[in-house]
Structure formats: structure tokens, C-alpha cells
Design a protein around this motif. Structure first.
Motif, mmCIF file in Angstrom:
data_model
loop_
_atom_site.group_PDB
_atom_site.id
_atom_site.type_symbol
_atom_site.label_atom_id
_atom_site.label_comp_id
_atom_site.label_asym_id
_atom_site.label_seq_id
_atom_site.Cartn_x
_atom_site.Cartn_y
_atom_site.Cartn_z
ATOM 1 N N LYS A 119 0.991 -0.733 -0.065
ATOM 2 C CA LYS A 119 -0.430 0.344 0.020
ATOM 3 C C LYS A 119 0.288 1.417 0.183
ATOM 4 C CE LYS A 119 -4.693 -0.997 2.152
ATOM 5 N NZ LYS A 119 -5.209 -1.159 2.524
ATOM 6 N N ALA A 191 -5.478 -10.244 -2.776
ATOM 7 C CA ALA A 191 -5.779 -9.080 -2.453
ATOM 8 C C ALA A 191 -6.952 -8.236 -1.577
ATOM 9 C CB ALA A 191 -5.565 -7.336 -3.565
ATOM 10 N N LYS A 192 -8.298 -8.477 -1.755
ATOM 11 C CA LYS A 192 -9.260 -8.585 -1.212
ATOM 12 C C LYS A 192 -9.977 -8.739 0.366
ATOM 13 C CE LYS A 192 -12.498 -9.324 -4.372
ATOM 14 N NZ LYS A 192 -13.806 -9.575 -4.643
ATOM 15 N N LYS A 196 -5.795 -7.395 2.737
ATOM 16 C CA LYS A 196 -6.077 -5.943 2.646
ATOM 17 C C LYS A 196 -5.339 -5.842 3.301
ATOM 18 C CE LYS A 196 -9.735 -7.604 6.054
ATOM 19 N NZ LYS A 196 -9.087 -8.526 6.037
ATOM 20 N N VAL A 200 -2.165 -3.486 -2.338
ATOM 21 C CA VAL A 200 -2.832 -3.256 -3.705
ATOM 22 C C VAL A 200 -2.759 -3.975 -4.412
ATOM 23 C CG1 VAL A 200 -1.891 -1.183 -3.551
ATOM 24 C CG2 VAL A 200 -4.403 -0.916 -3.688
#
Length: 253
Positions: A119, A191-192, A196, A200
Motif C-alpha cells: 500500500k 488483495a480483497k 487487504k 493493493v
């Protein structure tokens, strides 16, 4: 004349019986078991995922008795060639290099490549020059590893290959990699969920759309045709859509 008619009738019956005998009713299928949500091993030790559900649906459509087993990715093509199993349903993309060694059915889904980064990464898109001097991970023996080695490595990117996609994203999550390149759908799911908090997904890598088919040993045309008919069947009767909606909120076909 009656003898001729009788002989012709027997001949037709013989051909019909032979055609029916060509249908393969016991099929050994390999999947990887390490590529969620397409194939993975559940807590109870059973194989689950989109590939597994599709395999079971195809077997039901063909009225065939199927055995589905987990196999290491690197051993998929050798396993087919040595008759260890009859088919591979493991999200294997159809490529020119693979077609020199094995056959494929028609596609059962399509996917582009995508890249995931931490991120806090300064990298915001998939332009090749952004990754110069960085280390990117990929699962070996896949379309993403081919792209990484043929395109990214030549642009000054350090490419690190892994036996499984899970190992690559684990190293990304712990800071050992600057990015991971993968088929879009499994990396989007990671990624979800698991990733997470750390990572990203960037945009799709341009011009990397590939079709995924069922791998068959070269020359096994009867089984290839049987699977192609079954793929058409589950697409038409709604079974494919039902399975797809279980895993994705968009059309992957």
C-alpha cells in the motif's frame, strides 16, 4: 436382398456401438490445490474452488466417473504425458509453447495479468519502467513468469520465481518483494481478503489477456471432443453461470 439389408443393419449397429465405446467414462483429473479461489485444499483436506466445481460439473454432464487429485504445478505436463492422469483442470493458460507439448480444449475462462504492490509503494500503475531496480515475484512455469522474464527482466527488473502463487504473495506481505505479478482473478481475491491490510492491486497489465483451457495429452482427440461438448453443455444449461457467481461478481468467461 433381405440378407443385404440385414448385413447393412448389422454394420450400422456395429458402427454405433464403436462410436459409443469411444466415450470415456472414467477420467483422472489433476488440479493444483494451491491457487485460490480456483483450486485449493480446504481445512478438511478436500479439494475446492472454481476449477474443481467446473471439473465436477463437466463430469456430471459427461456422465463420467472422475477422480480429482492434487498435483504439483511443475509436474502437470509430465504427468499428462506419462498417463499419470487424463486431464488437467488447474487454470492452465493456452500458450504456443504448451501447445507444442500437449493439447487443450476450448477455453472455460479468460484472464489478464495484474500486479499487486504494498500500500505504501510509490508504484501506481503497471508501466514497465516503474519496476526497474525492483524485485517482482511470480509463480514459475506460468504465463506471468514468462511475461516477467521476457518483458520485465529485460527492463532491469529482478524477477524471483516461486513454486506456488501463495508463496509469492506471502513474501510480498512480509516485505521481501516489491510486487507480485499474477493472473488477475486469484490475485484480486487475495488483495480483497488475506492481503487487504498490506497490499493493493494495480490496473491490468495491458495486452496480456489469455484463455484458460483443459489440458489433454496430445492425440487424445476423443476426450478433447468430449470435454468441449460438456463445456458447451454447462454453458447452455446455466450450470457454468451458477458456479461462476459462487466465486465472482463479474463474468470471467
Amino acid at each position: 436382398m433381405r440378407k443385404s439389408v440385414l448385413f447393412a443393419g448389422l454394420l450400422i449397429a456395429s458402427f454405433a456401438a464403436s462410436a459409443g465405446a469411444q466415450e470415456i467414462k472414467e477420467i483422472r483429473i489433476a488440479t493444483e490445490g494451491a491457487y485460490p479461489p480456483f483450486n485449493y485444499v480446504d481445512a478438511d483436506g478436500s479439494l475446492k474452488g472454481f476449477d474443481v466445481d467446473i471439473a465436477n460439473a463437466l463430469c456430471e454432464e459427461m456422465k463420467a466417473k472422475c477422480t480429482i487429485v492434487a498435483n504439483d504445478w511443475d509436474g502437470m505436463i509430465p504427468g499428462l504425458q506419462s498417463n499419470k492422469f487424463d486431464a488437467v483442470i488447474a487454470s492452465m493458460s493456452i500458450t504456443e509453447d504448451r501447445l507444442k507439448q500437449i493439447d487443450f480444449t476450448n477455453k472455460y475462462y479468460s484472464t489478464p495479468l495484474a500486479i499487486v504492490v504494498p500500500k505504501d509503494s510509490p508504484i501506481k500503475d503497471t508501466k514497465t519502467e516503474n519496476f526497474k531496480g525492483k524485485t517482482i515475484g511470480a509463480q514459475g512455469g506460468t504465463t506471468q513468469s514468462i511475461y516477467a522474464e521476457d518483458v520485465l527482466a529485460k527492463a532491469g527488473v529482478d524477477v524471483k520465481l516461486y513454486p506456488t502463487n501463495d508463496e509469492a504473495v506471502a513474501d510480498l506481505a512480509t516485505g521481501r518483494l516489491d510486487a507480485v505479478i499474477s493472473d488477475k482473478f486469484p490475485i484480486a481475491e487475495w488483495a480483497k481478503t488475506t492481503g487487504k491490510d498490506c497490499c493493493v492491486m494495480l490496473e491490468d497489465v495491458p495486452n496480456t489477456q489469455t484463455e484458460t483451457g483443459i489440458a489433454i495429452k496430445k492425440g487424445n482427440d476423443a476426450l478433447k471432443a468430449q470435454f468441449n461438448t460438456a463445456i458447451d453443455g454447462i454453458r447452455k444449461n446455466g450450470t457454468y453461470a451458477k458456479i461462476m457467481q459462487k466465486y465472482f461478481d463479474f463474468d470471467i468467461y
